[in-house]
Design an enzyme around this catalytic site. Structure first.
Site, PDB file in Angstrom:
ATOM      1  N   GLY A  10       1.024  -1.977  -0.288  1.00  0.00           N
ATOM      2  CA  GLY A  10      -0.236  -0.148   0.258  1.00  0.00           C
ATOM      3  C   GLY A  10       0.994   0.756  -0.098  1.00  0.00           C
ATOM      4  N   GLU A  73       1.778  -7.720  -6.019  1.00  0.00           N
ATOM      5  CA  GLU A  73       2.706  -8.754  -6.275  1.00  0.00           C
ATOM      6  C   GLU A  73       3.285  -9.030  -5.271  1.00  0.00           C
ATOM      7  OE1 GLU A  73       4.304 -12.358  -8.292  1.00  0.00           O
ATOM      8  OE2 GLU A  73       2.380 -10.325  -9.205  1.00  0.00           O
ATOM      9  N   GLY A 110       4.292  -6.943   5.066  1.00  0.00           N
ATOM     10  CA  GLY A 110       4.294  -8.449   3.153  1.00  0.00           C
ATOM     11  C   GLY A 110       5.538  -7.993   2.789  1.00  0.00           C
ATOM     12  N   ILE A 132       1.459   3.088   7.308  1.00  0.00           N
ATOM     13  CA  ILE A 132       0.900   4.390   8.092  1.00  0.00           C
ATOM     14  C   ILE A 132       0.362   3.669   9.196  1.00  0.00           C
ATOM     15  CG2 ILE A 132      -0.114   5.408   6.411  1.00  0.00           C
ATOM     16  CD1 ILE A 132      -2.682   4.418   7.246  1.00  0.00           C
ATOM     17  N   ASP A 133       0.452   2.184   9.519  1.00  0.00           N
ATOM     18  CA  ASP A 133      -0.361   0.932  10.835  1.00  0.00           C
ATOM     19  C   ASP A 133       1.156   1.201  11.852  1.00  0.00           C
ATOM     20  OD1 ASP A 133      -2.608   0.947   9.534  1.00  0.00           O
ATOM     21  OD2 ASP A 133      -1.388  -0.866   9.160  1.00  0.00           O
ATOM     22  N   ARG A 168     -25.384  14.515  19.154  1.00  0.00           N
ATOM     23  CA  ARG A 168     -25.852  13.482  18.343  1.00  0.00           C
ATOM     24  C   ARG A 168     -24.281  12.021  18.909  1.00  0.00           C
ATOM     25  NH1 ARG A 168     -26.697  14.690  12.392  1.00  0.00           N
ATOM     26  NH2 ARG A 168     -28.952  15.017  12.380  1.00  0.00           N
ATOM     27  N   MET A 175      -7.764   3.560  10.399  1.00  0.00           N
ATOM     28  CA  MET A 175      -7.474   2.528   9.008  1.00  0.00           C
ATOM     29  C   MET A 175      -6.532   1.712  10.781  1.00  0.00           C
ATOM     30  SD  MET A 175      -6.209   3.100   5.503  1.00  0.00           S
ATOM     31  CE  MET A 175      -7.671   2.743   3.838  1.00  0.00           C
ATOM     32  N   GLU A 228     -10.518   0.175  12.139  1.00  0.00           N
ATOM     33  CA  GLU A 228     -11.326  -0.921  11.337  1.00  0.00           C
ATOM     34  C   GLU A 228     -11.219  -2.563  11.448  1.00  0.00           C
ATOM     35  OE1 GLU A 228     -10.288  -0.814   7.301  1.00  0.00           O
ATOM     36  OE2 GLU A 228      -7.617  -0.164   8.339  1.00  0.00           O
ATOM     37  N   GLN A 280      -5.830   8.691   4.761  1.00  0.00           N
ATOM     38  CA  GLN A 280      -5.270   8.427   5.536  1.00  0.00           C
ATOM     39  C   GLN A 280      -3.704   8.042   4.880  1.00  0.00           C
ATOM     40  OE1 GLN A 280      -7.247   7.047   8.937  1.00  0.00           O
ATOM     41  NE2 GLN A 280      -8.397   6.537   7.591  1.00  0.00           N
TER      42      GLN A 280
END
Length: 354
Positions: A10, A73, A110, A132-133, A168, A175, A228, A280
């Site tokens: 990503g 890939e 990965g 970003i994680d 509300r 993410m 998420e 993000q």
């Protein structure tokens, strides 16, 4: 020396700045020849490459995305653009035919795993962690993380005004499928009242109790920052197979909408869900990430010059370090539910639904 550089997985802010850091050091300081490899490991299968010059690096520091393109890939899996050949062997031959002394791989978990497998084959590899994680093992921080925090925090900031105006409950979905670093930091920075992370299975009744507590205290709105990958205690007790089957049958687009429905059923309060999504990952890298990318990129080129292959360039205690890829591959850096930051967040009144 002649080196190749690729970006895989990503995209995120700062990839181009890292390419710049590697190439400026390699070309200007060490006199290396640098080849850009297009579309990640796919480019090593097809030999889709371009030569870099000093001019190629102009304007990259603040440019989002990746000038080389990326792909998911996976050379050690049969699926992909080529499935009827031994892809690792083909890549090894292509690297030799291109005359590359080393390949610098920029990517997430990965990519680190793939890089480790190539290193085990004897291919000269140096990697740079990006996501970003912030979930790559062996480094304190990954580039892209701080930029994504800024974007997610801005989303929560913007929600505050409309949440207060309409009394509300608002859910901002951040993410993070398996880890909650981004949600934790953005939630604290954005002043979220409830933060739900994959590492801390939530009890929906406790989430609702936290909302009711705010209502009784005269606070007309509540903001939830939800990863998420957030999961309920009931779902966390399921086997991986059972949970996968349940998710496949779930009528909701994501966990945030399921939580929203439960809150409305229990309280009758209107709930709205906001999903910043791929914003993000977009845009220019923040100043912190630009500096981090420059340092990591330069350190990667230095490792190549030293012929110290098979390492990931990490940032540890403010210094660039070389960490063996074998120690990194296949491992996640998760949020410790008992860490100091979560304890401090709880002391100021943030609920984690546990």
């Amino acid at each position: 020396m002649k080196i190749g550089i690729l970006t895989s997985g990503g995209d995120c802010p700062g990839i181009n700045a890292t390419i710049r850091g590697v190439c400026k050091t390699a070309i200007n300081h060490y006199g290396m020849e640098v080849v850009g490899i297009h579309s990640g490991f796919q480019g090593l299968l097809t030999k889709e490459v371009e030569s870099f010059t000093e001019k190629s690096l102009s304007g990259l520091l603040n440019l989002g995305g990746t000038m080389l393109g990326t792909s998911r890939e996976k050379p050690f899996r049969k699926q992909g653009i080529i499935s009827d050949v031994d892809k690792p062997a083909l890549i090894q031959r292509n690297i030799a035919e291109l005359g590359l002394d080393c390949v610098v791989c920029i990517g997430g978990n990965g990519t680190q795993k793939t890089a480790a497998k190539f290193a085990a084959m004897g291919i000269n590899i140096v990697s740079v962690p990006k996501t970003i994680d912030n979930d790559i093992y062996g480094t304190d921080v990954t580039f892209g993380f701080q930029s994504a925090i800024n974007i997610a925090t801005d989303a929560i900031d913007c929600i505050h005004t409309t949440a207060a105006s309409h009394n509300r409950v608002f859910i901002v979905e951040v993410m993070g499928h398996k880890v909650g670093w981004l949600t934790l930091y953005a939630g604290v920075a954005g002043g979220a009242d409830i933060i739900l992370l994959p590492e801390i299975p939530y009890d929906i009744e406790k989430v609702i109790a936290a909302i009711n507590k705010r209502t009784k205290a005269g606070k007309g709105f509540t903001i939830l920052a939800v990863a998420e990958g957030a999961i309920s205690k009931e779902d966390a007790a399921l086997s991986k197979k059972e949970y996968k089957e349940k998710v496949a049958k779930r009528k909701y687009p994501s966990v945030s909408y399921e939580i929203a429905d439960r809150i409305f059923e229990e309280t009758g309060v209107e709930v709205r869900v906001t999903v910043p999504g791929h914003t993000q990952r977009g845009g220019s890298p923040c100043p912190y990430d630009r500096v981090l990318c420059t340092r990591l990129g330069s350190a990667a080129a230095q490792a190549v010059m030293d012929e110290d292959y098979g390492n990931m360039i990490a940032m540890i205690n403010g210094k660039t370090k070389r960490v063996p890829l074998g120690e990194v591959a296949g491992r996640l850096k998760t949020v410790d539910p008992d860490c100091q930051m979560i304890k401090e967040a709880k002391r100021i009144g943030i609920s984690f639904g546990d």
